[in-house]
Write a protein that holds these residues in place. Structure first.
Motif, PDB file in Angstrom:
ATOM      1  N   ASP A   4       0.836  -1.210   0.000  1.00 51.81           N
ATOM      2  CA  ASP A   4       0.000   0.000   0.000  1.00 51.81           C
ATOM      3  C   ASP A   4       0.868   1.257   0.000  1.00 51.81           C
ATOM      4  O   ASP A   4       0.603   2.221  -0.721  1.00 51.81           O
ATOM      5  CB  ASP A   4      -0.900   0.026   1.239  1.00 51.81           C
ATOM      6  N   ALA A   5       1.910   1.226   0.841  1.00 52.88           N
ATOM      7  CA  ALA A   5       2.800   2.384   0.973  1.00 52.88           C
ATOM      8  C   ALA A   5       3.510   2.678  -0.350  1.00 52.88           C
ATOM      9  O   ALA A   5       3.583   3.830  -0.793  1.00 52.88           O
ATOM     10  CB  ALA A   5       3.828   2.131   2.075  1.00 52.88           C
ATOM     11  N   GLN A   6       4.010   1.619  -0.992  1.00 46.10           N
ATOM     12  CA  GLN A   6       4.716   1.791  -2.256  1.00 46.10           C
ATOM     13  C   GLN A   6       3.798   2.332  -3.349  1.00 46.10           C
ATOM     14  O   GLN A   6       4.178   3.212  -4.131  1.00 46.10           O
ATOM     15  CB  GLN A   6       5.317   0.448  -2.698  1.00 46.10           C
ATOM     16  N   GLU A  11       4.359   5.953  -5.233  1.00 44.01           N
ATOM     17  CA  GLU A  11       4.520   6.033  -6.685  1.00 44.01           C
ATOM     18  C   GLU A  11       3.478   6.957  -7.306  1.00 44.01           C
ATOM     19  O   GLU A  11       3.787   7.717  -8.229  1.00 44.01           O
ATOM     20  CB  GLU A  11       4.429   4.635  -7.300  1.00 44.01           C
ATOM     21  N   LEU A  12       2.267   6.912  -6.771  1.00 44.98           N
ATOM     22  CA  LEU A  12       1.204   7.788  -7.266  1.00 44.98           C
ATOM     23  C   LEU A  12       1.540   9.251  -6.977  1.00 44.98           C
ATOM     24  O   LEU A  12       1.334  10.129  -7.825  1.00 44.98           O
ATOM     25  CB  LEU A  12      -0.131   7.407  -6.615  1.00 44.98           C
ATOM     26  N   ALA A  13       2.094   9.495  -5.784  1.00 46.62           N
ATOM     27  CA  ALA A  13       2.485  10.854  -5.411  1.00 46.62           C
ATOM     28  C   ALA A  13       3.613  11.359  -6.317  1.00 46.62           C
ATOM     29  O   ALA A  13       3.610  12.514  -6.743  1.00 46.62           O
ATOM     30  CB  ALA A  13       2.914  10.901  -3.949  1.00 46.62           C
ATOM     31  N   GLU A  14       4.567  10.489  -6.621  1.00 49.26           N
ATOM     32  CA  GLU A  14       5.678  10.869  -7.506  1.00 49.26           C
ATOM     33  C   GLU A  14       5.167  11.233  -8.896  1.00 49.26           C
ATOM     34  O   GLU A  14       5.710  12.114  -9.560  1.00 49.26           O
ATOM     35  CB  GLU A  14       6.684   9.721  -7.595  1.00 49.26           C
ATOM     36  N   GLU A  15       4.107  10.552  -9.303  1.00 51.85           N
ATOM     37  CA  GLU A  15       3.553  10.766 -10.642  1.00 51.85           C
ATOM     38  C   GLU A  15       2.686  12.011 -10.719  1.00 51.85           C
ATOM     39  O   GLU A  15       2.720  12.728 -11.722  1.00 51.85           O
ATOM     40  CB  GLU A  15       2.724   9.530 -11.028  1.00 51.85           C
ATOM     41  N   VAL A  22       6.401   7.053   2.420  1.00 51.88           N
ATOM     42  CA  VAL A  22       5.142   6.602   3.034  1.00 51.88           C
ATOM     43  C   VAL A  22       5.418   5.433   3.965  1.00 51.88           C
ATOM     44  O   VAL A  22       6.042   4.435   3.581  1.00 51.88           O
ATOM     45  CB  VAL A  22       4.119   6.198   1.946  1.00 51.88           C
ATOM     46  N   GLN A  23       4.961   5.579   5.203  1.00 53.80           N
ATOM     47  CA  GLN A  23       5.160   4.522   6.198  1.00 53.80           C
ATOM     48  C   GLN A  23       4.254   3.328   5.900  1.00 53.80           C
ATOM     49  O   GLN A  23       3.160   3.475   5.343  1.00 53.80           O
ATOM     50  CB  GLN A  23       4.862   5.053   7.594  1.00 53.80           C
TER      51      GLN A  23
END
Length: 318
Positions: free
Chosen positions: A198-200, A204-208, A222-223
């Motif tokens: 979930d964290a990963q 990745e969505l935030a980076e995008e 993300v923890q």
């Protein structure tokens, strides 16, 4: 035929071949290209009958997921009926996206056209001559932005977060009122992270989709077990207020030098110019929003209350 005759024909041909787009029976003529984002193009268009101008957002969809994301943006815009949040005038989906057979669809969104451009455009103009906005004007604009954020955070049945708040995503009306635009990254605000997967996925969505210099620290790393909520926007709002005062957000210089923005953000150190023209109260408001621990960060109601107190304080000095 002389050269002038050919020139007239070529000019007429150019005028006649201007691109036009039909959206639900209304014809729009494309006048100019405004901007290009990571996922869309925005053109200036004109209603062929009324001659009123609009911004046309085109999203190329390569899959059903892309279509769903685009339609989600429209759904959110229509749900949040607030003067400080952009409204969709009309839309249409053309074609069918299918990644297997390599076909795409186009989602067209007709949006209001803001001839004053974005808050970032306005700050760029002021930056050239170091024309700092008066503190009262900063706060007035900021409170309008806060009201738009509040409308998102108050959404029912679940609060929404914009997740890409920045000066380039705030437009200015003819009366200089702020309007939050580009809700393509907006989503349910409260996300329970249960495990590394979930964290990963969220990271990745935030980076995008979240601009790096405005991104909240909890979205950089993300923890595995945590709750992410609407206070990601509050951090970004702090960056916006800082930029309104000093033309750039706190982490723009780090990015421009090529240094690690992630390390700078996660350090939690916010530096103000020594010759700042603004009160310590305004700087404290920035720091109030940019607390490293999201659980210590205020909700939008507290931000508005604190900003209104500053306005009252300024007015009492006059």
């Amino acid at each position: 035929m002389n050269s002038l005759g050919w020139a007239i024909i070529f000019k007429m041909g150019c005028l006649c071949t201007k691109e036009s787009i039909n959206i639900n029976g209304t014809k729009y003529i494309v006048l100019d290209h405004i901007a290009q984002g990571g996922f869309s193009l925005i053109d200036l268009v004109e209603n062929s009958i009324t001659r009123k101008r609009y911004a046309l957002k085109r999203i190329t969809c390569y899959s059903i997921d892309d279509q769903n994301i685009g339609m989600r943006e429209i759904e959110i815009c229509r749900k949040i009926n607030h003067e400080n949040v952009v409204q969709v005038v009309d839309y249409v989906l053309k074609g069918s996206a299918d990644i297997v057979i390599n076909t795409t669809s186009q989602l067209y969104m007709v949006l209001p056209y803001y001839k004053n451009g974005s808050l970032q455009d306005h700050l760029n103009i002021r930056a050239r001559t170091k024309d700092f906005m008066p503190e009262a004007q900063v706060l007035q604009l900021f409170l309008g932005i806060c009201e738009g954020v509040k409308a998102l955070h108050d959404a029912k049945p679940e609060p929404l977060a914009h997740r890409d708040l920045k000066t380039a995503n705030i437009c200015l009306t003819d009366t200089f009122e702020p309007v939050i635009v580009d809700l393509g990254s907006a989503t349910e605000a409260r996300v329970q992270i249960c495990g590394q997967q979930d964290a990963q996925r969220l990271q990745e969505l935030a980076e995008e989709r979240c601009s790096i210099v405005y991104r909240a620290p909890e979205l950089f790393s993300v923890q595995s077990y945590c709750m992410i909520d609407e206070r990601t926007d509050i951090w970004s709002l702090g960056c916006v207020l800082y930029a309104m005062c000093f033309f750039k957000c706190p982490f723009d210089p780090i990015y421009e030098k090529g240094d690690s923005v992630a390390l700078a953000v996660l350090s939690g150190n916010i530096h103000f110019p020594e010759d700042s023209a603004y009160t310590h109260d305004l700087q404290d408001l920035v720091l109030f929003m940019m607390r490293l621990n999201p659980m210590e960060r205020p909700f939008i109601y507290s931000v508005i209350e604190k900003a209104q107190d500053l306005v009252s304080k300024l007015e009492s000095r006059v």
